[in-house]
Every structure is written in C-alpha cells, then in structure tokens.
Scaffold this motif. Structure first.
Motif, mmCIF file in Angstrom:
data_model
loop_
_atom_site.group_PDB
_atom_site.id
_atom_site.type_symbol
_atom_site.label_atom_id
_atom_site.label_comp_id
_atom_site.label_asym_id
_atom_site.label_seq_id
_atom_site.Cartn_x
_atom_site.Cartn_y
_atom_site.Cartn_z
ATOM 1 N N CYS A 152 -3.221 2.078 -11.021
ATOM 2 C CA CYS A 152 -4.584 1.832 -10.536
ATOM 3 C C CYS A 152 -5.046 0.492 -11.110
ATOM 4 C CB CYS A 152 -5.519 2.955 -10.960
ATOM 5 S SG CYS A 152 -4.974 4.599 -10.417
ATOM 6 N N VAL A 153 -5.326 -0.452 -10.240
ATOM 7 C CA VAL A 153 -5.516 -1.847 -10.649
ATOM 8 C C VAL A 153 -6.987 -2.218 -10.773
ATOM 9 C CG1 VAL A 153 -4.993 -4.255 -10.034
ATOM 10 C CG2 VAL A 153 -3.340 -2.439 -9.495
ATOM 11 N N LYS A 165 8.538 -1.081 -4.353
ATOM 12 C CA LYS A 165 8.035 -0.510 -3.111
ATOM 13 C C LYS A 165 7.128 0.658 -3.463
ATOM 14 C CE LYS A 165 10.768 -0.578 0.461
ATOM 15 N NZ LYS A 165 10.085 -1.423 1.461
ATOM 16 N N ALA A 166 6.031 0.813 -2.728
ATOM 17 C CA ALA A 166 5.071 1.863 -3.069
ATOM 18 C C ALA A 166 4.236 2.240 -1.854
ATOM 19 C CB ALA A 166 4.144 1.376 -4.197
ATOM 20 N N ALA A 167 3.595 3.391 -1.971
ATOM 21 C CA ALA A 167 2.517 3.739 -1.051
ATOM 22 C C ALA A 167 1.231 3.167 -1.632
ATOM 23 C CB ALA A 167 2.414 5.250 -0.897
ATOM 24 N N PHE A 168 0.393 2.600 -0.784
ATOM 25 C CA PHE A 168 -0.840 1.960 -1.240
ATOM 26 C C PHE A 168 -2.053 2.737 -0.762
ATOM 27 C CE2 PHE A 168 2.136 -1.303 -2.038
ATOM 28 C CZ PHE A 168 1.561 -2.199 -2.924
ATOM 29 N N VAL A 206 2.793 5.076 -6.321
ATOM 30 C CA VAL A 206 1.551 4.865 -5.571
ATOM 31 C C VAL A 206 0.726 3.801 -6.285
ATOM 32 C CG1 VAL A 206 -0.593 5.938 -4.762
ATOM 33 C CG2 VAL A 206 1.552 7.234 -4.689
ATOM 34 N N VAL A 207 0.159 2.886 -5.508
ATOM 35 C CA VAL A 207 -0.692 1.833 -6.057
ATOM 36 C C VAL A 207 -2.086 2.011 -5.471
ATOM 37 C CG1 VAL A 207 -1.079 -0.654 -6.230
ATOM 38 C CG2 VAL A 207 1.259 0.253 -6.285
ATOM 39 N N CYS A 208 -3.095 2.120 -6.339
ATOM 40 C CA CYS A 208 -4.477 2.356 -5.918
ATOM 41 C C CYS A 208 -5.314 1.095 -6.143
ATOM 42 C CB CYS A 208 -5.077 3.518 -6.702
ATOM 43 S SG CYS A 208 -4.234 5.095 -6.418
#
Length: 297
Positions: A65-66, A103-106, A33-35
């Motif tokens: 988390c960016v 690949k990720a959920a955003f 997951v990317v936040c």
C-alpha cells in the motif's frame, strides 16, 4: 503479537523518500496486490483490505500500500509541480522494483486508478488485473470542482471529532448512511497529531496542482489509457452518489471492455469504502488474474 505490516522505505528516481506498507508473506506463489490511494489519501485507507488479503486462510498474499510523494509518510516534494500522475506512476515503479514485485493486481482508488491506467501505458507488463474504485476514463467536472474546493483548504480542527463533523458537513450528502464512527475514521485518515495539534496527512501545496486545472477547458481524454487495460480483467466500482464517475461512463466502460465487471454501491459517493462484500469481489478479480497468469505460464 507481530505488526500487521512492515515499513518499506524507497528512494524515488530523484532521491525523494517514498513509503509503503508491506503486508503478508514476502515470498509467496500468490499474485501480489498493489493498493494506490486517492489524491489526498494514504496507504492507511487500505488496511482492512490488506489484512484480509494477506491473512487469507486459503491463499495469503503480499500486499503493498503506497503513500505518494507529499502524502502519508512519504517525503514532501519541494516543488509542488512534481505532484503529477506521470511522476507518481514512476514512483510506484520504483517501489515495486525495490520490493522485487514484477507483476501484480492493482487496486486504485480515484487518483490511484489514473496512475494504474498510466502504468498500463508506461509499463504494461507489471499489470495482471485492475480494480478501479470510482474512477474511469471520463472525469466529471462537478467532482473535480468539489475536490478543488477543499484539498489543502480545510480549516484545522482542534480535535478529530471536530474534523469528523467538518467532513460530514462537506460530504454528508454523498455518504448519508455514514455514522459517527465512519466519519471519525475518515478524519483520522485526513489529519494526524503532531506536537499536540492536528496537521494534514498531505502537503497542503497539493492544492496548487488542482488550481492549475482550467475546468472551462475540455478535460483530458483518458479513453486511450483505458483501452490499454483491455488485456486484463477489470473490476470497476462506482458509488451511486459519485460526482466524479458518472453512471453513463461506467456503462460505456462495460461496453468497451469485454472483461470488465461493474459494481455500483448504493448510499455511497466518491469513493466507496473497500470493505465487506467489496473485499470478496476484489478477491474474485485477483483470482481471475491469477488464472490468466497460470494459463500464460
């Protein structure tokens, strides 16, 4: 006790230093997951969500988390013109490449949702599922005016409590149910202590990117970017008091996207806190994205 996250430091394509919090197992079969935070917010906003996802008893997963350039622990850009959605989307791709995430959920709050939609156009293969937190393909001018009025322009408080009072005066009508603890948490996400005084967690020149907006002119049409999200499951969250995402836009998003689930959070504005039942809803969206990946494999 181990730290809840690792520090990930990456170079942007122009050499600027970027920072991200890296939670959970680096190697896992679970979908990462990317936040992505709001315009003047940081990776810290997602701590509770990231902790829950990365320590899920049934399926712990990696969460990045960016901090965008000019925010949080990322380096400030010498040219404020680079505080731009397209450049920030490319920065996110640099972080993902360095982290080995393909690949990720955003999960995108406000600006983060716009960057996610941009990624759908620039690099759609990286997307598996999307959470849009109080943002959509039509942005209300009233909300932009409010944000334009305070970003980089807040007086510097002497204490975090004074900062909490300031934020409550500014946004209390959007979050009438917030108590002292929640306002203090918002203040801690806006300022940090440096050499004994409070300083903003973002480059004040970020305001110049907003000043360049002419709200007398029609706002950009983002519907084509939203159309690019049709292959993916989407969870769209709106604060009932939001002045940035209207109820009419949320309804149109539902009518346009066959796999979009919409949730409206009573008593909150722009943007709802990702906590409690919303974490469960986000887990549901991630599970749906994982099932898609399993079918495609």
């Amino acid at each position: 006790m181990n730290d809840p996250y690792r520090d990930l430091v990456v170079s942007a394509s122009d050499g600027l230093r970027l920072y991200a919090r890296d939670y959970g197992p680096e190697l896992s079969s679970a979908l990462p997951v990317v936040c992505l935070p709001g315009l003047a917010r940081t990776s810290e906003d997602f701590h509770d969500l990231a902790e829950s996802l990365s320590h899920d008893a049934a399926r712990p997963r990696r969460v990045l988390c960016v901090d965008y350039r000019g925010r949080g622990r990322s380096e400030w850009d010498k040219d404020w013109r680079n505080y731009d959605v397209r450049i920030e989307a490319n920065d996110v791709l640099q972080v993902l490449t360095a982290a080995g995430v393909h690949k990720a959920a955003f999960v995108g709050t406000s600006r983060g949702g716009l960057i996610t939609m941009a990624l759908g156009a620039l690099h759609p293969t990286v997307l598996a599922g999307i959470v849009l937190n109080d943002v959509g393909p039509a942005i209300e001018g009233k909300g932009l005016m409010r944000i334009k009025g305070y970003v980089g322009k807040l007086p510097t408080p002497q204490t975090l409590q004074e900062g909490a009072d300031l934020l409550r005066q500014l946004s209390g009508s959007q979050f009438p149910a917030f108590g002292p603890e929640q306002w203090l948490k918002q203040a801690a996400g806006t300022w940090r202590v440096e050499s004994g005084r409070l300083v903003l967690r973002y480059d004040p020149l970020l305001m110049k990117s907003l000043e360049a907006l002419d709200l007398e002119m029609p706002l950009p049409d983002l519907w084509p970017l939203f159309e690019g999200l049709k292959p993916f499951p989407v969870l769209a969250i709106r604060g009932a008091n939001s002045d940035l995402l209207s109820a009419a836009t949320l309804k149109a998003m539902q009518e346009t996207h066959p796999r979009l689930k919409a949730i409206t959070i009573p008593g909150q504005g722009h943007a709802p806190l990702l906590e409690g039942d919303l974490i469960d809803a986000i887990k549901g969206l991630i599970g749906e994205a994982e099932r898609d990946q399993a079918i495609a494999a």
